[in-house]
Design a protein around this motif. Structure first.
Motif, short mmCIF file in Angstrom:
data_model
loop_
_atom_site.label_atom_id
_atom_site.label_comp_id
_atom_site.label_asym_id
_atom_site.label_seq_id
_atom_site.Cartn_x
_atom_site.Cartn_y
_atom_site.Cartn_z
N ASP A 1 12.79 -31.53 26.77
CA ASP A 1 11.44 -31.61 26.20
C ASP A 1 11.48 -31.56 24.67
O ASP A 1 10.71 -32.24 24.00
N ASP B 1 9.16 -38.15 19.59
CA ASP B 1 7.74 -38.49 19.48
C ASP B 1 7.21 -38.39 18.06
O ASP B 1 6.17 -38.97 17.75
N ASP C 1 12.46 -34.93 23.45
CA ASP C 1 11.30 -35.82 23.53
C ASP C 1 10.32 -35.57 22.39
O ASP C 1 9.80 -36.52 21.80
N ILE D 1 17.88 -40.95 25.68
CA ILE D 1 17.07 -41.12 26.89
C ILE D 1 17.65 -42.23 27.77
O ILE D 1 17.86 -42.04 28.97
#
Length: 165
Positions: free
Chosen positions: A57, A64, A60, A81
């Motif tokens: 997370d 982002d 990510d 990823i």
């Protein structure tokens, strides 16, 4: 929160299965995943990065923050990823390490799992021994970077005013 700690070396069978250390399994299971997430490293070195969903997370979130169409984000996402693999534990706590990742790290018959806190690494045992000898030497040079929470640097004023009155 639990973290990945310690070093463990386990055999890999003919099918590419390796037992994930029980302590590492406990961390990812506490995070709600009956397995581990593995991906190629960004840092130089022949090893496999591993983590649970908590660190995944964080990755990510970092991605982002980048423009979704920037070349930087696309290259980072392709590695972190696109080449990642979510590996599920079997009844014996083993996972099948993907051949592409094993080849990248030069892992054949044994794998050394090394805890790194929020993540872990999987190495070919002899390669890790070589890396560790250098890391120990480097760590001794950088020990001054570690400070206990709330520690005051010698000679610094505790007033937060830089010693000015």
């Amino acid at each position: 929160m639990e973290s990945f700690r310690g070093r463990f070396t386990n055999k890999i069978d003919a099918k590419g299965r390796v037992s994930v250390p029980a302590k590492f399994r406990a961390v990812t299971m506490a995070q709600g995943l009956n397995g581990v997430i593995c991906f190629p490293p960004l840092n130089p070195g022949a090893f496999i990065e591993g983590c649970g969903p908590a660190f995944s997370d964080i990755v990510d979130q970092m991605l982002d923050r980048l423009d979704p169409f920037s070349p930087e984000r696309q290259s980072l996402a392709a590695v972190l990823i696109g080449e990642s693999a979510e590996l599920t534990f079997d009844a014996d706590g083993r996972v099948i390490l993907p051949e592409t990742l094993r080849n990248l790290a030069g892992i054949k018959d044994e794998a050394t799992f090394v805890g790194m806190g929020q993540r872990f690494q999987i190495w070919e045992p002899k390669a890790y021994e070589e890396y560790y000898a250098k890391a120990l030497e480097e760590a001794q040079k950088h020990r001054e970077l570690l400070r206990a929470p709330g520690a005051v640097t010698p000679g610094a004023s505790g007033s937060g005013m830089g010693g000015a009155r």
